[in-house]
Design an enzyme around this catalytic site. Structure first.
Site, mmCIF file in Angstrom:
data_model
loop_
_atom_site.group_PDB
_atom_site.id
_atom_site.type_symbol
_atom_site.label_atom_id
_atom_site.label_comp_id
_atom_site.label_asym_id
_atom_site.label_seq_id
_atom_site.Cartn_x
_atom_site.Cartn_y
_atom_site.Cartn_z
ATOM 1 N N CYS A 1 -4.222 0.753 -2.315
ATOM 2 C CA CYS A 1 -4.095 -0.514 -1.596
ATOM 3 C C CYS A 1 -2.977 -1.353 -2.224
ATOM 4 O O CYS A 1 -2.626 -1.174 -3.398
ATOM 5 C CB CYS A 1 -5.397 -1.301 -1.669
ATOM 6 S SG CYS A 1 -6.680 -0.718 -0.547
ATOM 7 N N CYS B 1 -10.900 -4.052 -3.487
ATOM 8 C CA CYS B 1 -9.829 -4.912 -4.002
ATOM 9 C C CYS B 1 -10.336 -6.304 -4.333
ATOM 10 O O CYS B 1 -9.778 -6.978 -5.196
ATOM 11 C CB CYS B 1 -8.668 -4.930 -3.017
ATOM 12 S SG CYS B 1 -7.845 -3.321 -3.011
ATOM 13 N N CYS C 1 -9.926 -5.612 0.965
ATOM 14 C CA CYS C 1 -11.102 -4.753 1.123
ATOM 15 C C CYS C 1 -12.072 -5.004 -0.032
ATOM 16 O O CYS C 1 -11.743 -5.676 -1.023
ATOM 17 C CB CYS C 1 -10.694 -3.283 1.192
ATOM 18 S SG CYS C 1 -10.216 -2.572 -0.406
ATOM 19 N N ASN D 1 0.833 -1.204 0.000
ATOM 20 C CA ASN D 1 0.000 0.000 0.000
ATOM 21 C C ASN D 1 0.868 1.256 0.000
ATOM 22 O O ASN D 1 1.982 1.283 0.554
ATOM 23 C CB ASN D 1 -1.010 -0.005 1.145
ATOM 24 C CG ASN D 1 -0.420 -0.167 2.527
ATOM 25 O OD1 ASN D 1 0.661 -0.713 2.687
ATOM 26 N ND2 ASN D 1 -1.140 0.300 3.527
ATOM 27 N N VAL D 2 0.346 2.268 -0.670
ATOM 28 C CA VAL D 2 1.049 3.543 -0.825
ATOM 29 C C VAL D 2 0.039 4.648 -0.511
ATOM 30 O O VAL D 2 -0.903 4.863 -1.281
ATOM 31 C CB VAL D 2 1.610 3.703 -2.257
ATOM 32 C CG1 VAL D 2 2.297 5.060 -2.408
ATOM 33 C CG2 VAL D 2 2.589 2.573 -2.585
ATOM 34 N N GLU D 3 0.233 5.303 0.633
ATOM 35 C CA GLU D 3 -0.726 6.315 1.082
ATOM 36 C C GLU D 3 -0.350 7.697 0.567
ATOM 37 O O GLU D 3 0.666 7.881 -0.122
ATOM 38 C CB GLU D 3 -0.830 6.254 2.606
ATOM 39 C CG GLU D 3 -1.355 4.892 3.044
ATOM 40 C CD GLU D 3 -1.583 4.767 4.541
ATOM 41 O OE1 GLU D 3 -1.104 5.621 5.313
ATOM 42 O OE2 GLU D 3 -2.249 3.777 4.934
ATOM 43 N N GLU E 1 -3.133 -4.239 -3.288
ATOM 44 C CA GLU E 1 -3.643 -4.980 -4.442
ATOM 45 C C GLU E 1 -3.556 -4.157 -5.729
ATOM 46 O O GLU E 1 -3.438 -4.725 -6.825
ATOM 47 C CB GLU E 1 -5.095 -5.403 -4.198
ATOM 48 C CG GLU E 1 -5.268 -6.436 -3.093
ATOM 49 C CD GLU E 1 -5.412 -5.829 -1.700
ATOM 50 O OE1 GLU E 1 -4.969 -4.681 -1.483
ATOM 51 O OE2 GLU E 1 -5.973 -6.508 -0.839
HETATM 52 N N1 THU Z 1 -5.257 -1.696 2.618
HETATM 53 C C1 THU Z 1 -4.697 -2.433 1.608
HETATM 54 O O1 THU Z 1 -3.592 -2.130 1.149
HETATM 55 N N2 THU Z 1 -5.394 -3.482 1.129
HETATM 56 C C2 THU Z 1 -6.592 -3.909 1.622
HETATM 57 O O2 THU Z 1 -7.207 -4.809 1.047
HETATM 58 C C3 THU Z 1 -7.093 -3.327 2.873
HETATM 59 C C4 THU Z 1 -6.553 -1.987 3.190
HETATM 60 C C5 THU Z 1 -4.529 -0.521 3.109
HETATM 61 C C6 THU Z 1 -5.136 0.787 2.689
HETATM 62 C C7 THU Z 1 -4.603 1.726 3.757
HETATM 63 O O3 THU Z 1 -3.321 2.205 3.317
HETATM 64 C C8 THU Z 1 -4.399 0.842 4.977
HETATM 65 O O4 THU Z 1 -4.491 -0.499 4.505
HETATM 66 C C9 THU Z 1 -5.439 1.053 6.066
HETATM 67 O O5 THU Z 1 -6.726 0.954 5.566
#
Ligand code: THU
Length: 127
Positions: free
Chosen positions: A54, A90, A87, A43-45, A56
């Protein structure tokens, strides 16, 4: 017997590259492709929180940029290397790129994509 522990270990390595300074919830994802390739993502915020990618998303991008194909096995993990569920958004991405037969290691064991996203909207609905 498929080596889920090995795939989980690849997801954990990917998790180590996550950029998650806002949620402090790094995620790593790993999948096998039908030709044997491994694809991964983290994940990259973003300071604009809603823009977060996410793990994925990166994985699916790597799938396409490295030659396409279909995902056959998938897992994602958190900081502690625990399996987490993809999620909802995804699950839709995974369904598009693996179809109903994609196998996922989930918090309740190995499941098919069509168990994790039942009655999915998909490419067939647009045909
Ligand atoms: N996140 C994912 O990378 N994949 C998922 O399927 C669930 C959530 C990440 C998004 C965000 O950066 C962090 O988890 C918290 O929600």
């Amino acid at each position: 017997m498929f080596d889920w522990e090995a795939l989980k270990a690849e997801a954990a390595v990917a998790m180590g590259h996550a950029y998650a300074p806002y949620s402090h919830f790094p995620v790593g994802a790993a999948a096998l492709v039908d030709d044997g390739r491994l694809v991964v993502g983290c994940n990259v915020e973003n300071a604009a929180y809603g823009v977060a990618l996410c793990a994925e998303c990166g994985l699916v991008s790597q799938l396409h940029i490295s030659g396409g194909g279909r995902l056959t096995h998938f897992v994602c993990v958190n900081r502690d290397h625990d399996v987490i569920m993809p999620c909802g958004r995804c699950r839709q991405l995974l369904h598009e790129n693996g179809g109903p037969d994609l196998l996922l290691l989930t918090v309740s064991g190995v499941k098919r994509m069509d168990e994790v996203l039942p009655d999915a909207f998909g490419p067939d609905d647009l045909a």
